[in-house]
Design an enzyme around this catalytic site. Structure first.
Site, PDB file in Angstrom:
ATOM      1  N   GLY A  94      26.021  -3.770 -49.359  1.00 42.66           N
ATOM      2  CA  GLY A  94      25.639  -2.502 -49.704  1.00 42.66           C
ATOM      3  C   GLY A  94      24.655  -1.944 -48.764  1.00 42.66           C
ATOM      4  O   GLY A  94      24.192  -0.649 -48.970  1.00 42.66           O
ATOM      5  N   LYS A 115      21.162  -5.358 -40.973  1.00 49.02           N
ATOM      6  CA  LYS A 115      20.993  -5.337 -42.379  1.00 49.02           C
ATOM      7  C   LYS A 115      19.698  -4.226 -42.682  1.00 49.02           C
ATOM      8  O   LYS A 115      18.748  -4.253 -41.846  1.00 49.02           O
ATOM      9  CB  LYS A 115      20.137  -6.744 -42.661  1.00 49.02           C
ATOM     10  N   ASP A 254      27.421 -15.264 -53.567  1.00 48.07           N
ATOM     11  CA  ASP A 254      27.638 -14.669 -52.275  1.00 48.07           C
ATOM     12  C   ASP A 254      26.686 -14.843 -51.271  1.00 48.07           C
ATOM     13  O   ASP A 254      26.770 -14.277 -50.138  1.00 48.07           O
ATOM     14  CB  ASP A 254      27.355 -12.941 -52.643  1.00 48.07           C
ATOM     15  N   ASP A 264      20.766 -15.258 -45.829  1.00 46.29           N
ATOM     16  CA  ASP A 264      20.287 -14.128 -47.038  1.00 46.29           C
ATOM     17  C   ASP A 264      18.746 -14.748 -47.369  1.00 46.29           C
ATOM     18  O   ASP A 264      18.730 -15.249 -48.518  1.00 46.29           O
ATOM     19  CB  ASP A 264      21.217 -14.101 -48.356  1.00 46.29           C
TER      20      ASP A 264
END
Ligand code: AMP
Ligand code: MG
Length: 489
Positions: A94, A115, A254, A264
Site C-alpha cells: 500500500g 517504502k 504478511d 517489516d
C-alpha cells in the site's frame, strides 16, 4: 530481461513481472517535492555493485525518492493477503514500490524496494507515505540485525521528502530504500490460494523455488520440499531472534518471508529484563506476539503457508493434508533444536549433554525472577564479571554457576575456546530502546545524524567487546512507564 544500465551501477531485472498479472500492479510514480538524502549505506551500495560516489548525486536521490526510475525498471506494487492478528485480509503493497531486482557481480538477485513512495491500488484508506522517524528506525534495527548475523532485509538509503504527512501530528515524510532477497511472503501464497487459480499458485511456487531454492527445482516433490525448506528457515530465524531477545511485534503472515529474512520493522524492539511475556507494541493488547509466543506463532503462520500449498501437494486433498501435517509437526522440534544449539553456544558448550536443557532452564528462571537483563547477563557470563544485577548476589546463582563450570570442564575444550564461542554468540551491544530513541530524536528534531551514526557504528560488530561499545551496553534509566512502540505507519 536484463538491462545493463551502467549509470550509477544499476543492473536491474524485473522477473516478478513475469508472474501472472494478478500478482502485482504496475505503478505511476508519485514524485515528492524536495527529496534529500539523509542517510546512506555505503558498504551495502558497494556490495550491490552501485557506484557509491555518485549515489549522492541528484540523479540518484531522484531514484531513492521515487521521482524517477532507473532504466529498465517497471515500478510495481506486489499483491498479497495476510492474517493480521489472526484475521485474514487482502493487503498488498500500500505504500511500497518495487524498483526491480539488482543482479550483483556475485550472482545475487536482490529486490530494491522503496517504502513510503506513495499510493498504490492496494493503499486502501492509507496515504502511501511514511514518516522519517519510523524509516530511520527500520534502518537502525535492520542494520543492527545484520550486524548480529541474523537474516534480514537491509537498508540502503533514507531520503526526506520535503513534504509533511499527517498522523496524530504533522510529521516529516521520508522514503526508505530496502534491499531484500525477495518480498515474497506467506501472505503472497495466501493471496494466490484465495484469489488465484491452481495455475497461478503453481506459477508463484515455481518462481519462488527458482529464486530461493534452485536446488529443488528438478525434484518431483518440489512443492513439499518448498514447504520443508521454508519451515526450516523460519525455525532457524525465530531461534536466532529468541537468542538475542528480539521481539518482532507484528508477526502477521504478511510480515513473514519465504526467504527466511526478517522483514517489516514496525513496532519491534529488543527485550531488556528477561521476561517471556514482554510486549512492546501498543497495538498488541493480548500479547499475541509477546517474546515467548514468537516460536508458536511462527508455527501458526507456517500452517497457513502449508494450507495455501495444499493443491500443489497432492491431487487427493486428504493425502495433501497428511503430507502437510507431517511437515508442520516437525517445526517445533526443529525450532527447539536450533534454539538449544544456540543456547549451548551462549554458554560456551561445544558438545551435548542430557543435563543441558535443565541447566539452561534454571538460568532463565533465575533471570526472570530477578528481572536480569537478557543481553548483559550473557555478557557477564562471557566475561565472568558478575555485576549489574541482584541475581549475581544470590546463592541460587552461585550454585548454578558452579554446576555450569563443572559442565564446562566435562568437554574436551580449553577455557579460551569456550570463552571465544561465548563471545561470538553473546552480543556486547544491542540496539537498546533508549539509545534508538535518542538517535531518532537527534535526527528528526535537530537534523543531527551523528548520534545515529555512532550508534550504528557500535552495532556494526556487536561481538567485538570494544571499549567504545561499553556506553551502549548500559540500561535505560528506570522510568515509571514501560517502553511502548507504535506501528509506524
Ligand atoms: P504493515 O503493518 O506495515 O505490515 O502493513 C500492513 C498493510 O498496510 C500493508 O498492506 C501495507 O502496505 C499497508 N500500509 C501501511 N501503511 C500504509 C500507508 N501509510 N498507506 C497505505 N498503506 C499502508
Ligand atoms: Mg507488512
Amino acid at each position: 530481461m536484463i538491462n545493463n544500465n551502467n549509470e550509477l551501477g544499476w543492473n536491474l531485472e524485473i522477473s516478478y513481472a513475469q508472474l501472472p498479472e494478478k500478482f502485482y500492479a504496475t505503478l505511476e510514480l508519485n514524485p515528492v517535492k524536495s527529496p534529500e538524502l539523509v542517510y546512506f549505506n555505503e558498504e551495502l551500495a558497494k556490495n550491490l555493485g552501485l557506484d557509491s560516489e555518485k549515489l549522492n548525486s541528484e540523479a540518484a536521490v531522484e531514484v531513492f525518492a521515487g521521482n524517477r526510475m532507473p532504466k529498465g525498471s517497471i515500478p510495481l506494487a506486489q499483491a498479497y493477503g495476510g492474517h493480521q492478528f489472526g484475521h485474514f485480509n487482502m493487503l498488498g503493497d500500500g505504500r511500497a514500490l518495487l524498483v526491480g531486482e539488482q543482479l550483483t557481480s556475485s550472482g545475487e538477485c536482490l529486490d530494491i524496494q522503496l517504502k513510503g513512495s506513495g499510493r498504490t491500488p492496494f493503499s486502501r484508506g492509507g496515504d502511501g507515505r511514511a514518516a522519517l522517524g519510523p524509516m530511520l528506525r527500520e534502518y537502525i534495527i535492520s542494520e543492527a540485525m545484520y550486524g548480529l548475523g541474523i537474516p534480514t532485509t537491509r537498508s540502503l538509503a533514507v531520503v526526506s521528502t520535503g513534504e509533511s504527512i499527517i498522523r496524530e501530528t504533522e510529521l516529516p515524510g521520508a522514503i526508505l530504500t530496502r534491499v531484500a532477497a525477495s518480498h515474497i511472503r506467506v501472505g503472497t501464497f495466501q493471496y494466490a490460494a484465495r484469489w488465484g487459480t491452481i495455475d497461478d499458485l503453481q506459477a508463484l511456487a515455481d518462481y519462488t523455488i527458482k529464486r530461493h531454492f534452485p536446488e529443488i527445482e528438478e525434484k518431483e516433490d518440489r512443492y513439499l520440499l518448498l514447504l520443508r525448506e521454508v519451515i526450516n528457515r523460519q525455525a532457524a530465524l525465530i531461534a536466532k531472534w529468541q537468542l538475542v531477545g528480539f521481539i518482532h511485534g507484528v508477526m502477521n503472515t504478511d510480515n513473514m518471508t519465504i526467504s527466511g529474512e526478517t522483514i517489516d520493522y514496525g513496532p519491534c524492539a529488543f527485550m531488556n529484563s528477561y521476561d517471556p511475556a514482554t510486549v512492546f507494541s501498543s497495538i498488541d493488547r493480548q500479547g499475541r506476539y509477546a517474546y515467548g509466543n514468537q516460536p508458536p506463532i511462527g508455527g501458526w503462520n507456517l500452517t497457513r503457508f502449508a494450507e495455501s500449498l495444499l493443491p500443489l501437494l497432492h491431487e487427493d486433498q486428504d493425502e495433501a493434508v497428511d503430507l502437510a501435517q507431517a511437515e508442520i509437526s516437525k517445526y517445533m522440534d526443529l525450532y527447539n533444536d536450533y534454539w538449544l544449539q544456540g543456547m549451548r553456544a551462549k554458554l560456551g558448550l561445544f558438545n551435548e549433554e542430557k543435563e543441558d536443557s535443565s541447566l539452561i532452564k534454571e538460568l532463565l528462571e533465575m533471570m526472570e525472577q530477578y528481572s536480569a537483563d537478557f543481553t548483559n547477563t550473557f555478557k557477564a557470563l562471557t566475561l565472568r564479571q558478575y555485576n549489574g544485577s541482584n541475581l549475581f548476589n544470590t546463592t541460587a546463582f552461585s550454585d548454578w554457576s558452579r554446576k555450569w563450570e563443572e559442565r564446562l570442564e566435562k568437554q574436551q575444550k580449553t577455557s579460551e575456546a569456550s570463552q571465544e564461542l561465548m563471545r561470538n554468540n553473546n552480543p556486547a551491544v544491542i540496539p537498546r530502546n533508549h539509545r534508538v530513541e535518542e538517535a531518532l530524536a537527534a535526527a528528526v528534531e535537530d537534523g543531527d545524524y551523528d548520534v545515529m551514526k555512532r550508534l550504528l557504528n557500535a552495532l556494526s560488530n556487536p561481538f567485538e567487546y570494544a571499549a567504545e561499545q561499553e556506553e551502549y551496553a548500559s540500561l535505560p534509566p528506570k522510568s515509571a512507564k514501560p517502553y511502548r512502540t507504535f506501528c509506524g505507519t
